[in-house]
Design a protein around this motif. Structure first.
Motif, PDB file in Angstrom:
ATOM      1  N   VAL A   1       1.825  -0.795  11.833  1.00 48.59           N
ATOM      2  CA  VAL A   1       2.474  -1.096  10.456  1.00 48.59           C
ATOM      3  C   VAL A   1       3.563  -0.036  10.283  1.00 48.59           C
ATOM      4  O   VAL A   1       4.787  -0.380   9.929  1.00 48.59           O
ATOM      5  N   LEU A   2       3.416   1.225  10.562  1.00 48.43           N
ATOM      6  CA  LEU A   2       4.437   2.383  10.265  1.00 48.43           C
ATOM      7  C   LEU A   2       5.458   2.245  11.331  1.00 48.43           C
ATOM      8  O   LEU A   2       6.650   2.641  10.965  1.00 48.43           O
TER       9      LEU A   2
ATOM     10  N   TRP B   1      -1.905   4.112   4.363  1.00 48.10           N
ATOM     11  CA  TRP B   1      -1.801   3.974   5.597  1.00 48.10           C
ATOM     12  C   TRP B   1      -2.238   5.321   6.564  1.00 48.10           C
ATOM     13  O   TRP B   1      -2.887   5.081   7.645  1.00 48.10           O
TER      14      TRP B   1
ATOM     15  N   ALA C   1      -2.808   0.471  11.606  1.00 45.22           N
ATOM     16  CA  ALA C   1      -2.184   1.226  10.407  1.00 45.22           C
ATOM     17  C   ALA C   1      -0.848   1.787  11.157  1.00 45.22           C
ATOM     18  O   ALA C   1       0.196   2.044  10.756  1.00 45.22           O
TER      19      ALA C   1
ATOM     20  N   LYS D   1       0.831  -1.227  -0.031  1.00 48.23           N
ATOM     21  CA  LYS D   1      -0.048  -0.221   0.108  1.00 48.23           C
ATOM     22  C   LYS D   1       0.854   1.332  -0.072  1.00 48.23           C
ATOM     23  O   LYS D   1       1.915   1.293   0.524  1.00 48.23           O
TER      24      LYS D   1
END
Length: 338
Positions: A195-196, A180, A192, A175
């Motif tokens: 994930v970052l 995100w 989200a 993505k």
């Protein structure tokens, strides 16, 4: 012979006659010469008198002209002086008026009071700050200690991520970064956020925060569900750090990547604090945060005449509804200060 009376000789009589005529002629001639002399003398003096009169008139006219000129110049000078004095007086009056207005404005600015009593009483520990961009008025609680960031940490993660190579088009787990960021910023999607955090790493982001002047902001753990009790590690920020970030976003609002970041915040779907009671026609870019005993919100209110940044960080919250209402009321009051 008896003598007869003696008679003069004819020649002698003639001589006597000539003498008388000559004397008479000389006398007449003398009178004529004297008369002529007087006549010429008078004729010569008359022009001289006329010249003298003309000269006198010329001198009088000249003097009169000079006097008139001097009078005119003097009048002009006086008029100029008077005008200058009046102008100077007017200017001085204007300056005094401007100075008075400035002083009054300064006094008004100095006496601006934002009642935060209800806000401060709504939780055990509250920090707040309001900054008006146009007149640079800064109102805060002077409480700048590090506070639990909750989801407000997402604003700093976004700042880091958008300033990396590739910007919003970076690809992370199939993505783009934008994909995100939208749920992370607008819905507090902790998946989200995590994930970052995992992608960039806490150390890299913490180093960036320090470099940007966010001295109290630090990520120590991944995000947890709001209902899960926090561990001994926590994510922190402060009013000063949040205000520094908001000021940067506002000052560079027409540039990349700040423009895109503000657009994401304007799409915020959680509006139960700062935006709750502010008129709907005002554009607001905010980011809300919450977890157990924590209620935070930061944002920029784009009021046409008085845009401002606002930060409220509250911990030790016992009544969520009461704290959220207090933040909403405080934000409305801040929007009404002109």
């Amino acid at each position: 012979m008896k003598e007869l009376g003696r008679h003069s000789e004819p020649s002698e009589i003639k001589v006597k006659k000539y003498i008388v005529v000559g004397v008479a002629t000389l006398a007449i001639a003398g009178v004529a010469i004297f008369g002529a002399t007087q006549l010429f003398s008078h004729s010569e003096k008359a022009p001289q008198a006329m010249v003298a009169t003309k000269k006198s008139q010329s001198t009088t006219e000249k003097n009169s002209s000079t006097q008139a000129s001097t009078t005119t110049k003097s009048s002009a000078k006086k008029a100029t002086k008077k005008a200058t004095k009046k102008s100077s007086s007017t200017t001085k009056a204007k300056e005094t008026s401007a100075s008075t207005s400035k002083t009054e404005a300064s006094k008004e600015k100095a006496t601006v009071n934002l009642d935060a009593t209800a806000l401060l009483n709504s939780a055990g520990n509250v920090s707040y700050g309001v900054y008006y961009f146009k007149d640079k008025t800064d109102l805060n609680h002077q409480n700048n200690q590090p506070m639990v960031a909750a989801n407000v940490i997402n604003a700093f993660i976004m700042d880091y991520a958008m300033n990396q190579t590739g910007g919003s088009q970076q690809v992370i787990e199939n993505k783009t970064l934008s994909e995100w960021l939208a749920p992370m910023i607008q819905q507090n999607d902790i998946a989200a956020t995590n994930v970052l955090i995992d992608h960039y790493g806490m150390d890299a982001m913490n180093a960036y925060f320090q470099d940007q002047g966010y001295s109290d902001t630090r990520i120590e753990r991944r995000m947890l569900d709001i209902n899960v009790l926090s561990t001994d590690k926590e994510n922190y920020t402060s009013v000063n750090d949040c205000m520094t970030l908001l000021k940067k976003l506002y000052s560079k609002r027409k540039k990349a990547p700040q423009k895109a970041m503000l657009q994401l915040m304007e799409g915020q779907q959680i509006k139960n604090k700062i935006p709750e009671k502010i008129p709907k026609n005002m554009t607001i870019a905010n980011l809300s945060g919450a977890q157990q005993t924590v209620e935070n919100d930061i944002g920029i209110v784009f009021d046409k005449d008085h845009p401002f940044a606002i930060v409220v960080l509250a911990s030790e919250v016992s009544d969520i509804v009461s704290t959220r209402t207090a933040i909403a009321e405080f934000s409305l009051t801040a929007s009404m200060l002109k």
